[in-house]
Write an enzyme that holds these catalytic residues in place. Structure first.
Site, mmCIF file in Angstrom:
data_model
loop_
_atom_site.group_PDB
_atom_site.id
_atom_site.type_symbol
_atom_site.label_atom_id
_atom_site.label_comp_id
_atom_site.label_asym_id
_atom_site.label_seq_id
_atom_site.Cartn_x
_atom_site.Cartn_y
_atom_site.Cartn_z
ATOM 1 N N ASN A 198 49.028 -7.666 -21.693
ATOM 2 C CA ASN A 198 49.016 -6.211 -21.881
ATOM 3 C C ASN A 198 47.658 -5.605 -21.553
ATOM 4 O OD1 ASN A 198 51.582 -6.676 -22.704
ATOM 5 N ND2 ASN A 198 51.215 -6.306 -24.892
ATOM 6 N N LYS A 205 60.605 19.068 24.654
ATOM 7 C CA LYS A 205 60.200 19.226 23.262
ATOM 8 C C LYS A 205 58.854 18.590 22.931
ATOM 9 C CE LYS A 205 62.086 20.897 20.234
ATOM 10 N NZ LYS A 205 63.218 20.522 19.385
ATOM 11 N N GLU A 245 55.619 17.840 9.648
ATOM 12 C CA GLU A 245 56.896 17.834 8.919
ATOM 13 C C GLU A 245 56.970 16.651 7.951
ATOM 14 O OE1 GLU A 245 60.404 19.389 11.606
ATOM 15 O OE2 GLU A 245 59.028 18.156 12.756
ATOM 16 N N SER A 295 57.649 -8.245 -11.516
ATOM 17 C CA SER A 295 56.878 -7.110 -11.000
ATOM 18 C C SER A 295 55.922 -7.571 -9.905
ATOM 19 C CB SER A 295 56.092 -6.434 -12.123
ATOM 20 O OG SER A 295 55.238 -7.351 -12.765
ATOM 21 N N SER A 308 61.516 14.630 22.064
ATOM 22 C CA SER A 308 62.932 14.541 21.720
ATOM 23 C C SER A 308 63.595 13.559 22.669
ATOM 24 C CB SER A 308 63.574 15.921 21.857
ATOM 25 O OG SER A 308 64.964 15.787 22.073
ATOM 26 N N GLN A 342 56.200 -1.436 -17.153
ATOM 27 C CA GLN A 342 56.080 -2.108 -15.860
ATOM 28 C C GLN A 342 56.480 -1.165 -14.715
ATOM 29 O OE1 GLN A 342 57.426 -6.269 -15.659
ATOM 30 N NE2 GLN A 342 58.779 -5.634 -14.019
ATOM 31 N N ASN A 360 57.453 18.127 19.185
ATOM 32 C CA ASN A 360 57.791 18.421 17.792
ATOM 33 C C ASN A 360 56.618 18.117 16.859
ATOM 34 O OD1 ASN A 360 60.417 19.259 18.380
ATOM 35 N ND2 ASN A 360 61.161 17.142 18.387
ATOM 36 N N THR A 410 51.173 38.666 3.784
ATOM 37 C CA THR A 410 51.769 38.439 2.469
ATOM 38 C C THR A 410 53.271 38.544 2.711
ATOM 39 O OG1 THR A 410 51.747 40.776 1.871
ATOM 40 C CG2 THR A 410 49.811 39.502 1.253
ATOM 41 N N HIS A 411 54.045 37.786 1.996
ATOM 42 C CA HIS A 411 55.498 37.711 2.247
ATOM 43 C C HIS A 411 55.786 37.291 3.686
ATOM 44 C CE1 HIS A 411 55.815 40.181 -1.455
ATOM 45 N NE2 HIS A 411 54.793 40.815 -0.935
ATOM 46 N N TYR A 460 52.872 -1.601 -26.340
ATOM 47 C CA TYR A 460 53.419 -1.947 -25.027
ATOM 48 C C TYR A 460 54.928 -2.080 -25.114
ATOM 49 C CZ TYR A 460 54.542 -4.348 -20.716
ATOM 50 O OH TYR A 460 55.112 -4.686 -19.517
#
Ligand code: ARG
Length: 455
Positions: A108, A281, A288, A22, A275, A320, A283, A153-154, A315
């Protein structure tokens, strides 16, 4: 050679070593691991398990391990995890006395302690980032918030509102996220150290002392609970996932609002991309990506819940797997919060759209009648008929005459001119002085309330 291999004849398969390590994840907690070890060493000396020379040798050795890590030294995966890597390095620096550090301690409770320390700091950072985002939104409310925009709304135009009213809706959600983060922090900030593997220890440890030393608010009372509990991770991830949902919702609006169809904001160059084929463009990639990346936070929460739901006490090595999920949730949410604050700080709010022709003032006429004793249901139907009349004529409510109103309902008789004067967005907004309404006085009142939470 592993620190636990006394009863083994053979070493682990190479695949097992790679499968079980780990370190690649928990290396991130090296500072917390050192802090826990220092507190434990000091406590061991206080209760007489280490003498002062041993304690000082271990503390000096831990300082050297810290210097190694700061200097770029990185342990190999043969050490399995950060806890064994630190102890092995300590032994290289100070010799066999390093082996005394693990008295009255287990990996632990080390794991549990390190994660709590790590998470506490990150929850504080997340809280600060959310507070900053709220501050950015409040600044926006003050600079651009008077603009009258369609409230939807909507996603259909409903009633005119002030932009500030809309931004405050997000800010309040974020302020609840801060409350959730604080709630999670309270349960995170308890010390498991001294629980040892699961049963406590015969050594005279002082758990309250190490708890105080590490800035915890107290100890986890039950040793088994101390090493087995992960609900505080799930709770933190849940708070992060709910926050992430709010961020994504805001990001979605930025994506929409930056289109020419909405034309409500122009994102700055700093948070836009171009782009490779379409030269014109701009963007909204930052927004996003916030929308996209926040899905990972939801996934992390689900991972944590799934991971822990069927584990017997105490444990299990499954646990882990808690850190990749937790770290992902925290890192992603923090980055998304900061990016969104940047987007909102730097964007330009565009001139508000024309509200004529969208019938979003229709409720005004219904409220006008209702205010004169006409049952709202009846008023609603009458105004619905007026909307239909306008559509048939090809105009909007502004084209209605006093005679049209009076013909539609006797409640308009003698007051039709006054009713038509209600068909003004500014007046419509300013009539909504009800608590939490969109009138500017209410917007300002809420800004002050939220500012007070920012400290
Ligand atoms: N690397 C392990 C983890 O992160 C350490 C705990 C090991 N404890 C044990 N009993 N094998 O969870």
């Amino acid at each position: 050679m592993a620190l636990w291999d006394g009863r083994f004849e053979g070493g682990p398969a190479a695949l097992m070593q790679a499968f079980s390590e780990s370190l690649s994840t928990d290396l991130e907690m090296w500072a917390e691991d050192l802090a826990g070890s220092r507190a434990h060493a000091r406590m061991l000396a206080r209760v007489g398990i280490l003498d002062e020379a041993e304690r000082d040798a271990i503390l000096a050795g831990l300082d050297r391990v810290e210097a190694d890590l700061r200097g770029g030294w990185r342990p190999g995966i043969e050490h399995e995890d950060i806890h064994m890597a630190v102890e092995a390095r300590l032994a290289e620096h100070v010799g066999p006395v390093a082996g005394k550090l693990h008295t009255a301690r287990s990996r632990n409770d080390q794991v549990a302690t390190d994660v709590r320390l790590w998470l506490r700091t990150r929850l504080d950072r997340l809280d600060a980032a959310v507070a900053e985002l709220i501050g950015v939104l409040l600044d926006r409310v003050e600079s651009d918030g008077r603009a009258i925009v369609p409230g939807t709304t909507h996603l259909q135009r409903g009633q005119p509102i002030r932009l500030g009213h809309h931004l405050l809706a997000h800010a309040w959600a974020l302020s609840r996220d801060r409350e959730r983060l604080a709630g999670a922090r309270a349960r995170v900030n308890r010390s498991p150290l001294g629980a040892a593997a699961l049963a406590g220890t015969p050594h005279p440890v002082d758990r309250d002392w190490t708890a105080r030393e590490l800035g915890f608010d107290g100890v986890v009372e039950n040793a088994m609970d101390a090493v087995a509990a992960r609900d505080h991770l799930s709770e933190a991830a849940a708070a992060a996932a709910i926050l992430a949902g709010h961020l994504s919702r805001m990001a979605e609006e930025l994506v929409l609002w930056s289109t020419p169809e909405f034309a409500r904001v122009r994102l700055s160059d700093a948070w836009s991309t171009g782009s490779s084929i379409m030269p014109q463009k701009r963007n909204p990639d930052a927004a996003e990506l916030v929308r996209g990346k926040t899905s990972r936070v939801v996934g992390s929460l689900v991972s944590l819940l799934a991971l822990t739901r069927a584990l017997p006490m105490a444990y299990n090595r499954d646990l882990q797997e808690d850190r990749p999920a937790l770290f992902e949730a925290v890192h992603t949410t923090l980055a998304c919060t900061r990016v969104l604050a940047g987007c909102w700080r730097d964007l330009a709010v565009l001139p508000p759209p024309d509200l004529r022709g969208d019938f979003s003032l229709a409720t005004e006429l219904a409220d006008f009648l209702a205010g004169r004793g006409v049952p709202f249901r009846e008023a609603h139907r009458v105004v619905g008929g007026l909307v239909r009349l306008c559509e048939e004529r090809g105009g909007d409510l502004g084209a209605l005459s006093e005679a049209d109103l009076e013909a539609a309902h006797p409640g308009f008789r003698g007051v039709a001119a006054e009713a038509l004067a209600w068909l003004d967005p500014e007046a419509a907004v300013e009539r909504r002085t009800s608590r939490g309404g969109t009138a500017w006085s209410e917007v300002e009142r809420q800004v002050a309330l939220l500012r007070a939470t920012l400290g």
